[in-house]
Design an enzyme around this catalytic site. Structure first.
Site, PDB file in Angstrom:
ATOM      1  CG  ASP A 103      19.704  49.865  13.349  1.00 34.69           C
ATOM      2  OD1 ASP A 103      20.519  50.634  13.896  1.00 34.69           O
ATOM      3  OD2 ASP A 103      19.150  48.926  13.943  1.00 34.69           O
ATOM      4  CG  ASP A 285      22.583  52.964  17.142  1.00 29.68           C
ATOM      5  OD1 ASP A 285      22.277  52.323  16.119  1.00 29.68           O
ATOM      6  OD2 ASP A 285      21.839  53.076  18.124  1.00 29.68           O
TER       7      ASP A 285
END
Length: 395
Positions: A103, A285
């Protein structure tokens, strides 16, 4: 940063940390640490893909503006992400291995979602309670000083690790491997809300394992439900994963994208350069699956592609005749223009039924962020204006 081009064999993203606007130089003689990454598709999830990414966008904005209490989980968590990009990380000594979601939109590392009350082996140092709220869930537990190992031939790295005593929304993985900026950990230690936790990139650099604060992310196209064909590299970029040169672009100064791996970009459609999104800020992201456009841009893209909203999946859907006419999207980032081909804009048909769609349907991998472009965060694995998710491939 490279857009996902179907003409390329791999998607590659290079990030420099801390996030500075000056160009970076890759030292080919630096220490090289490589961590394999694989895609995991949750076949049991009934969550709507669009709702998951919209919830994540709200959580990202809240985290950047510190508008949430770190020890308070979301009231209505959206659980069980459908698509995740996972790395196996060893923790403690002797090693315990965990499958952690990669992430770039967060920076805490934690484990224990599937084995709660995990305590790192060896001699972990107690550091106090820790908690993080994500759009797809939350965790709360204890922070320990321990070690992690990123590959069989890599050294043990001193690293602060969260051990979950409560985790929601992560049934198919063990936790999160956050590789974003260190400032994203602010607020995750309730008793020390103004103290950040050094990231794995910080520690690799400070402990002398790498000579550049550089992360390379690549992922090759695949239609398999789980395939170890991606990788993270620390301290260098793998020249075998891209052609040409990697362009360096500055991090945006627009809040809240500036708190993440944020970029400014302009989006147009087709050879006529139909405006979709004027120059605006978005983020990179890996935790977001779709290309999430701000509402105005989403409407413009929907009209340009003659797409219809599909209630079953939450995605846009087009008929074969419209697909034959589908043109490329172009993203201008830092003075460089990147093309996302028609095939690159579609959801992988092999995974249509996973998201509740028809097996022969043609779905576009875009969603409505539900906000205006003036908010400074358009999010998507590629978007929000555009959030590039360097690991999500299209077919």
């Amino acid at each position: 940063m490279l857009a996902k081009l179907r003409l390329l064999s791999a998607v590659v993203l290079a990030l420099t940390l801390p996030l500075l606007t000056n160009a970076f130089v890759v030292d080919r003689d630096a220490a090289r640490i490589t961590l394999p990454v694989f895609k995991r598709v949750n076949m049991t999830s009934t969550a709507n893909l669009l709702e998951i990414d919209q919830a994540r966008a709200k959580a990202l904005r809240a985290r950047a503006e510190r508008q949430y209490q770190a020890d308070s989980p979301p009231k209505d968590p959206v659980t069980d992400k459908i698509v995740s990009y996972v790395a196996r990380v060893g923790v403690g000594s002797p090693l315990t291995f965990f499958d952690l979601i990669v992430d770039t939109g967060s920076s805490n590392i934690w484990a224990g979602a599937r084995s709660l009350l995990y305590v790192p082996k060896g001699s972990p140092q107690y550091q106090g309670p820790v908690a993080v709220t994500y759009g797809s869930g939350s965790f709360a537990g204890t922070e320990y000083g321990s070690t992690i190992t990123l590959s069989p031939d890599s050294p043990a790295i001193s690293q602060s690790i969260g051990s979950a005593r409560l985790a929601m929304g992560f049934n198919s993985v063990d936790g999160i491997f956050g590789i974003g900026p260190a400032n994203l950990t602010l607020g995750s230690l309730p008793f020390s809300p103004n103290v950040s936790i050094p990231t794995v990139t910080d520690n690799l650099y400070d402990q002398g394992f790498i000579t550049n604060k550089l992360i390379g992310i690549s992922f090759e196209p695949t239609t398999n439900l789980s395939n170890p064909n991606g990788e993270l590299t620390f301290g260098y970029t793998n020249p075998d994963k891209y052609t040409g040169i990697l362009n360096d672009v500055p991090i945006t100064s627009t809040n809240p994208s500036s708190k993440y791996v944020g970029i400014n970009q302009t989006t147009t459609y087709g050879t006529e350069s139909l405006p979709i999104l004027a120059n605006t800020a978005g983020i990179v992201d890996t935790g977001t699956t779709l290309i999430m456009f701000a509402s105005g841009a989403f409407s413009a893209y929907k009209a340009a592609t003659n797409a219809m909203s599909d209630s079953a999946t939450g995605l846009l859907k087009i008929v074969p005749g419209d697909y034959a006419q589908l043109e490329s999207l172009f993203f201008e980032i830092g003075g460089f223009k990147y093309e996302l081909t028609a095939n690159g804009q579609t959801w992988p048909r092999a995974l249509n039924t996973v998201i509740g769609g028809q097996a022969d349907g043609i779905y576009l991998a875009f969603g409505d962020l539900g906000s205006s472009s003036s908010e400074g965060l358009r999010q998507s694995e590629q978007s929000s204006g555009l959030c590039y998710n360097p690991l999500h491939e299209r077919y």
